[in-house]
Every structure is written in structure tokens, then in C-alpha cells.
Design an enzyme around this catalytic site. Structure first.
Site, PDB file in Angstrom:
ATOM      1  N   TYR A  50     107.868 -21.992  -2.864  1.00 21.81           N
ATOM      2  CA  TYR A  50     107.582 -22.950  -1.796  1.00 21.81           C
ATOM      3  C   TYR A  50     108.007 -24.343  -2.215  1.00 21.81           C
ATOM      4  O   TYR A  50     108.183 -24.643  -3.396  1.00 21.81           O
ATOM      5  CB  TYR A  50     106.099 -22.930  -1.399  1.00 21.81           C
ATOM      6  CG  TYR A  50     105.160 -23.606  -2.369  1.00 21.81           C
ATOM      7  CD1 TYR A  50     104.857 -24.961  -2.254  1.00 21.81           C
ATOM      8  CD2 TYR A  50     104.562 -22.898  -3.400  1.00 21.81           C
ATOM      9  CE1 TYR A  50     103.990 -25.586  -3.138  1.00 21.81           C
ATOM     10  CE2 TYR A  50     103.687 -23.503  -4.280  1.00 21.81           C
ATOM     11  CZ  TYR A  50     103.407 -24.850  -4.151  1.00 21.81           C
ATOM     12  OH  TYR A  50     102.551 -25.461  -5.026  1.00 21.81           O
ATOM     13  N   CYS A  51     108.192 -25.176  -1.200  1.00 19.77           N
ATOM     14  CA  CYS A  51     108.426 -26.611  -1.380  1.00 19.77           C
ATOM     15  C   CYS A  51     107.607 -27.296  -0.283  1.00 19.77           C
ATOM     16  O   CYS A  51     106.570 -26.783   0.113  1.00 19.77           O
ATOM     17  CB  CYS A  51     109.914 -26.942  -1.322  1.00 19.77           C
ATOM     18  SG  CYS A  51     110.713 -26.544   0.252  1.00 19.77           S
ATOM     19  N   SER A  52     108.068 -28.415   0.223  1.00 15.41           N
ATOM     20  CA  SER A  52     107.329 -29.099   1.287  1.00 15.41           C
ATOM     21  C   SER A  52     107.318 -28.288   2.567  1.00 15.41           C
ATOM     22  O   SER A  52     106.276 -28.079   3.179  1.00 15.41           O
ATOM     23  CB  SER A  52     107.934 -30.476   1.564  1.00 15.41           C
ATOM     24  OG  SER A  52     107.831 -31.287   0.428  1.00 15.41           O
ATOM     25  N   ILE A  58     104.221 -26.097   1.599  1.00 15.18           N
ATOM     26  CA  ILE A  58     102.888 -26.628   1.310  1.00 15.18           C
ATOM     27  C   ILE A  58     102.309 -27.348   2.524  1.00 15.18           C
ATOM     28  O   ILE A  58     101.092 -27.396   2.711  1.00 15.18           O
ATOM     29  CB  ILE A  58     102.906 -27.538   0.058  1.00 15.18           C
ATOM     30  CG1 ILE A  58     101.485 -27.738  -0.502  1.00 15.18           C
ATOM     31  CG2 ILE A  58     103.610 -28.857   0.335  1.00 15.18           C
ATOM     32  CD1 ILE A  58     101.441 -28.422  -1.856  1.00 15.18           C
TER      33      ILE A  58
END
Length: 167
Positions: free
Chosen positions: A97-99, A126
Site C-alpha cells: 500500500y501507499c497513500s 492508507i
């Protein structure tokens, strides 16, 4: 006369730039290839989902908050060789995951190309995790409401929590 006025107004409204809000789905479709399947935040949060979670954001973002037990691997300084040393089982379920799920797809693709067969990209990243009221943790392993949004422009996608960015 009303018809003429209505026609003129419609002409000017049609000439204005579109102010329609882009959806998360449209944003991800624009930036991602879907070469790595998505997993929803709800599915990842289920107790039966046992996955190694990799945070592909920058270190300053991870420090503010991250998903519990997520391993930071970064994006700009992502090192495939160092990461694969930690991931011995190529069939292990891995969620990146990232933003929002854009940077993480690029890292997931590198892992997929390295032979990992059970890898997923967290849909909405996130931000979607926090928007669905799932907990985030800081480096002291304490729950936090703060989320690093990467930039002011991207922060519009985080609807819950306290936004931090470097712009």
C-alpha cells in the site's frame, strides 16, 4: 424570449471547464494498469486475512502513521534485492500500500516480476483504510489520527483523520 435566454445560458455553462469531482476509481484507472489485483481495506482487515503488509510510502510518511505491523520498504529508495531477502516464500500473501494505491502498484509489479505469486495492491491505500475507520499506528506503536498525505493536492482524498503534508 425564455427559450433564447435558456439557450444562451446553456451555451455558457457548456463552455465552462468541468468541475465534476473525479472518483477514486477514476483516479486509479487513470494512473494504474491493474497488473496487480486489488484487495479491499475491508478484506485486509478481516481476521482471517493473514498477509505480510508492505508500506511503499516514503519514510517520513511511514513515521507519521502506518497500518499495524506493516513493513516499510519505501518507494524512491525501494531496494528489490533487500526486500526479497526478507520474503523467502514466493507464495506468501503480500499486500502493498501507499497513500492511494498508485506508487504501491509499481512496487507490487516489481515483486510480481521477481516471482511473487500472491501479491495484492490495497485499493485506495492508507487513505481508504483511514476513511473506513481502521486504526493507524505511529512509530511508538500507539494508535494515531495523523496521516501524512504526501501533498496538499493528494490530501483531498483523505476524508478522516488529521492531515499532514510537506507542501
Amino acid at each position: 424570449m425564455n427559450y433564447k435566454l435558456t439557450s444562451i445560458l446553456l451555451f455558457f455553462v457548456a463552455a465552462l471547464p468541468s468541475t465534476a469531482q473525479e472518483s477514486l476509481s477514476q483516479l486509479l484507472n487513470k494512473h494504474n494498469t491493474k497488473s496487480v489485483p486489488y484487495i479491499s481495506v475491508q478484506e485486509l482487515a478481516m481476521p482471517k486475512t493473514e498477509a505480510l503488509i508492505l508500506d511503499t510510502r516514503e519514510w517520513q510518511e511511514y513515521q507519521v502513521s502506518h497500518i499495524k505491523n506493516a513493513l516499510h520498504v519505501g518507494y524512491t529508495h525501494f531496494n528489490l534485492e533487500e526486500t526479497t531477502k526478507l520474503l523467502k516464500d514466493k507464495q506468501l500473501q503480500i499486500v502493498v500500500y501507499c497513500s492511494l494505491g498508485i506508487r504501491s502498484e509499481k512496487i507490487a509489479q516489481q515483486l510480481k516480476d521477481a516471482g511473487y505469486t500472491n501479491i495484492f495492491n490495497l485499493y485506495g491505500g492508507i487513505f481508504e483504510w483511514k476513511n473506513n475507520n481502521f486504526p493507524l499506528y505511529n512509530l511508538e506503536k500507539k494508535e494515531t489520527e495523523y496521516v501524512h498525505t504526501f501533498s496538499k493536492a493528494w490530501s483531498k482524498w483523505l476524508l478522516k483523520g488529521n492531515k499532514i503534508f510537506n507542501d
